[in-house]
Scaffold this motif. Sequence first.
Motif, PDB file in Angstrom:
ATOM      1  N   ALA A   1       0.842  -1.195   0.000  1.00 41.33           N
ATOM      2  CA  ALA A   1       0.000   0.000   0.000  1.00 41.33           C
ATOM      3  C   ALA A   1       0.878   1.246   0.000  1.00 41.33           C
ATOM      4  O   ALA A   1       1.996   1.235   0.513  1.00 41.33           O
ATOM      5  CB  ALA A   1      -0.921   0.011   1.223  1.00 41.33           C
ATOM      6  N   ALA A   2       0.358   2.301  -0.605  1.00 38.75           N
ATOM      7  CA  ALA A   2       1.012   3.606  -0.628  1.00 38.75           C
ATOM      8  C   ALA A   2      -0.056   4.631  -0.942  1.00 38.75           C
ATOM      9  O   ALA A   2      -1.082   4.300  -1.564  1.00 38.75           O
ATOM     10  CB  ALA A   2       2.131   3.651  -1.670  1.00 38.75           C
ATOM     11  N   PRO A   3       0.120   5.875  -0.511  1.00 38.05           N
ATOM     12  CA  PRO A   3      -0.902   6.888  -0.758  1.00 38.05           C
ATOM     13  C   PRO A   3      -1.268   6.999  -2.243  1.00 38.05           C
ATOM     14  O   PRO A   3      -0.403   7.206  -3.088  1.00 38.05           O
ATOM     15  CB  PRO A   3      -0.238   8.177  -0.246  1.00 38.05           C
ATOM     16  CG  PRO A   3       0.745   7.711   0.781  1.00 38.05           C
ATOM     17  CD  PRO A   3       1.255   6.399   0.270  1.00 38.05           C
ATOM     18  N   GLY A   4      -2.541   6.821  -2.538  1.00 36.22           N
ATOM     19  CA  GLY A   4      -3.027   6.972  -3.901  1.00 36.22           C
ATOM     20  C   GLY A   4      -2.732   5.817  -4.817  1.00 36.22           C
ATOM     21  O   GLY A   4      -3.006   5.887  -6.017  1.00 36.22           O
ATOM     22  N   MET A   5      -2.164   4.706  -4.299  1.00 35.37           N
ATOM     23  CA  MET A   5      -1.782   3.568  -5.143  1.00 35.37           C
ATOM     24  C   MET A   5      -2.312   2.267  -4.552  1.00 35.37           C
ATOM     25  O   MET A   5      -2.459   2.131  -3.347  1.00 35.37           O
ATOM     26  CB  MET A   5      -0.262   3.453  -5.267  1.00 35.37           C
ATOM     27  CG  MET A   5       0.444   4.692  -5.739  1.00 35.37           C
ATOM     28  SD  MET A   5       2.236   4.418  -5.781  1.00 35.37           S
ATOM     29  CE  MET A   5       2.837   6.116  -5.678  1.00 35.37           C
TER      30      MET A   5
ATOM     31  N   VAL B   1       1.449  -5.036 -10.484  1.00 33.31           N
ATOM     32  CA  VAL B   1       0.545  -4.131 -11.194  1.00 33.31           C
ATOM     33  C   VAL B   1       0.140  -3.047 -10.210  1.00 33.31           C
ATOM     34  O   VAL B   1      -0.319  -3.350  -9.106  1.00 33.31           O
ATOM     35  CB  VAL B   1      -0.698  -4.873 -11.725  1.00 33.31           C
ATOM     36  CG1 VAL B   1      -1.691  -3.890 -12.339  1.00 33.31           C
ATOM     37  CG2 VAL B   1      -0.284  -5.919 -12.750  1.00 33.31           C
ATOM     38  N   ILE B   2       0.318  -1.816 -10.601  1.00 30.63           N
ATOM     39  CA  ILE B   2       0.037  -0.700  -9.700  1.00 30.63           C
ATOM     40  C   ILE B   2      -1.053   0.164 -10.300  1.00 30.63           C
ATOM     41  O   ILE B   2      -0.915   0.674 -11.416  1.00 30.63           O
ATOM     42  CB  ILE B   2       1.294   0.152  -9.434  1.00 30.63           C
ATOM     43  CG1 ILE B   2       2.393  -0.697  -8.812  1.00 30.63           C
ATOM     44  CG2 ILE B   2       0.955   1.318  -8.500  1.00 30.63           C
ATOM     45  CD1 ILE B   2       3.338  -1.320  -9.801  1.00 30.63           C
TER      46      ILE B   2
ATOM     47  N   SER C   1       7.202   9.085 -10.584  1.00 34.42           N
ATOM     48  CA  SER C   1       8.235   9.508  -9.641  1.00 34.42           C
ATOM     49  C   SER C   1       7.875   9.072  -8.223  1.00 34.42           C
ATOM     50  O   SER C   1       8.740   8.589  -7.474  1.00 34.42           O
ATOM     51  CB  SER C   1       8.421  11.030  -9.706  1.00 34.42           C
ATOM     52  OG  SER C   1       7.198  11.702  -9.436  1.00 34.42           O
ATOM     53  N   GLU C   2       6.580   9.202  -7.847  1.00 31.94           N
ATOM     54  CA  GLU C   2       6.155   8.752  -6.527  1.00 31.94           C
ATOM     55  C   GLU C   2       6.264   7.236  -6.410  1.00 31.94           C
ATOM     56  O   GLU C   2       6.679   6.710  -5.371  1.00 31.94           O
ATOM     57  CB  GLU C   2       4.710   9.180  -6.243  1.00 31.94           C
ATOM     58  CG  GLU C   2       4.514  10.675  -6.070  1.00 31.94           C
ATOM     59  CD  GLU C   2       4.284  11.397  -7.389  1.00 31.94           C
ATOM     60  OE1 GLU C   2       3.979  12.595  -7.355  1.00 31.94           O
ATOM     61  OE2 GLU C   2       4.416  10.752  -8.457  1.00 31.94           O
ATOM     62  N   LEU C   3       5.913   6.540  -7.486  1.00 34.17           N
ATOM     63  CA  LEU C   3       6.023   5.079  -7.474  1.00 34.17           C
ATOM     64  C   LEU C   3       7.474   4.641  -7.309  1.00 34.17           C
ATOM     65  O   LEU C   3       7.781   3.750  -6.517  1.00 34.17           O
ATOM     66  CB  LEU C   3       5.427   4.509  -8.756  1.00 34.17           C
ATOM     67  CG  LEU C   3       5.584   3.000  -8.968  1.00 34.17           C
ATOM     68  CD1 LEU C   3       4.929   2.228  -7.833  1.00 34.17           C
ATOM     69  CD2 LEU C   3       5.000   2.583 -10.314  1.00 34.17           C
TER      70      LEU C   3
ATOM     71  N   ARG D   1      13.188   3.637 -14.262  1.00 36.72           N
ATOM     72  CA  ARG D   1      12.027   3.909 -15.108  1.00 36.72           C
ATOM     73  C   ARG D   1      12.435   3.842 -16.571  1.00 36.72           C
ATOM     74  O   ARG D   1      13.472   4.383 -16.956  1.00 36.72           O
ATOM     75  CB  ARG D   1      11.469   5.291 -14.791  1.00 36.72           C
ATOM     76  CG  ARG D   1      10.880   5.418 -13.416  1.00 36.72           C
ATOM     77  CD  ARG D   1      10.682   6.867 -12.997  1.00 36.72           C
ATOM     78  NE  ARG D   1      10.050   7.672 -14.042  1.00 36.72           N
ATOM     79  CZ  ARG D   1       9.768   8.966 -13.918  1.00 36.72           C
ATOM     80  NH1 ARG D   1      10.072   9.593 -12.776  1.00 36.72           N
ATOM     81  NH2 ARG D   1       9.208   9.634 -14.904  1.00 36.72           N
ATOM     82  N   LEU D   2      11.597   3.206 -17.373  1.00 33.64           N
ATOM     83  CA  LEU D   2      11.923   3.080 -18.785  1.00 33.64           C
ATOM     84  C   LEU D   2      12.037   4.450 -19.445  1.00 33.64           C
ATOM     85  O   LEU D   2      12.921   4.667 -20.283  1.00 33.64           O
ATOM     86  CB  LEU D   2      10.852   2.249 -19.505  1.00 33.64           C
ATOM     87  CG  LEU D   2      11.098   2.051 -20.998  1.00 33.64           C
ATOM     88  CD1 LEU D   2      12.297   1.143 -21.223  1.00 33.64           C
ATOM     89  CD2 LEU D   2       9.865   1.494 -21.695  1.00 33.64           C
TER      90      LEU D   2
END
Length: 401
Positions: free
Chosen positions: A219-223, A237-238, A247-249, A299-300
Amino acid sequence: MSRRRARTDQEWSVLVSASRLLLDRIPQLTDQLIGELQAHSPQFDLAVPRDEHWQQISEALRYGIEAIAAPRSAPRRDLAYAEELGRRRAEQGLPLDLLHHAYRHAGYLVWNELLAIVAEKEPEALTVLVHTAAQMWAAVDRQATTVAEAYRSTEQELNRRSDERVQALLDALLEGRAAPGLAARAAAGLDLPEQGRYAVVVLRVERQGGRETFHRVTAAPGMRFFWRMRTDCEVGVIALGDTAGLSELAEVLGGRCAGPGGISPVVEGLADLGLARRLAETALRTCAPDGSAGSGIVRLDERLPAALVVSQPELAERLVTDVLGPLLELDPADRAVLLETLDVWLECEGSAGRAASRLYCHRNTVFNRLRRLEHLTARSLSRPRDLITLTLALDAFRLTS
């Protein structure tokens, strides 16, 4: 715990006589019980077909009444049927509290009818019947316990099967299958929007002391995170929602896992998870296989040049041979010094002074090494095209076999 009191001959006689009369009243008792259950909650009628409900209540009442006057050694058909009904009601989705209510209410109904029969046929035996009340209600409690245990066991099995089906749908999406309705079924099973902002992360399995270790983020804020295991990696899968970004991920994942791992660009729906997984795997391949710098969670969209290199292994091999061929003939230690100097100089944005600090040498030493590299490769770091070619060749050398 005290042992159950044995029934007297008089009690057996009263119970057997009343039970026989009670068996003849099962159709009326069934009608009454169904009516009172439906008045208590309309879910009985919604979950269980009317004919099936009548037949099953009739059978349950019959087995329960027969158990009242049955010897202790007799098989408990009432308990076997309670187990069967518990499984069936779990499959039908009737709430357990309503099923429990049905059994308790049936017990009250049977007890009241027994009292009425004895009061009518043999009123002087009412006091004898009262002495059997504790044993009868113990039997009802055991039936209720049996039906609840069977219900919970079946519910757990159904949930496990449901989870397996949903995970299979998620696997199919990650594999890029294009079956009609696949994304919609997965959305319903996972409680996610079919169209929305998603990303995929692929984490390479870490093995420490022969054991695999994972650093799952749940869990994470907004995800929201959904993880699937593979032989040599873990795929996540997010669901990014409306506000979270890559960036937050990356920050969340980087705080829990040292890497290596690759993050895909954002895709706009569950149907695109197969593409996102392939892009995340490409991002992962841009991480150096030896775990050196730049091998964390990447990140790709920030590694596109390196991604081009690893996506074309044959061209990458030719690039290394054509551009760095003369360096490959050097002593390995000598070659490593020149390539490390180029790598650090690029990371320092072309600053010889900063590169010298990183390499623990004089800035003139950096210049000398770079000039020697230019001479060996016949390319100039001051020409943009040559610089691009050398940068790609360096990536190809580090990232491919």
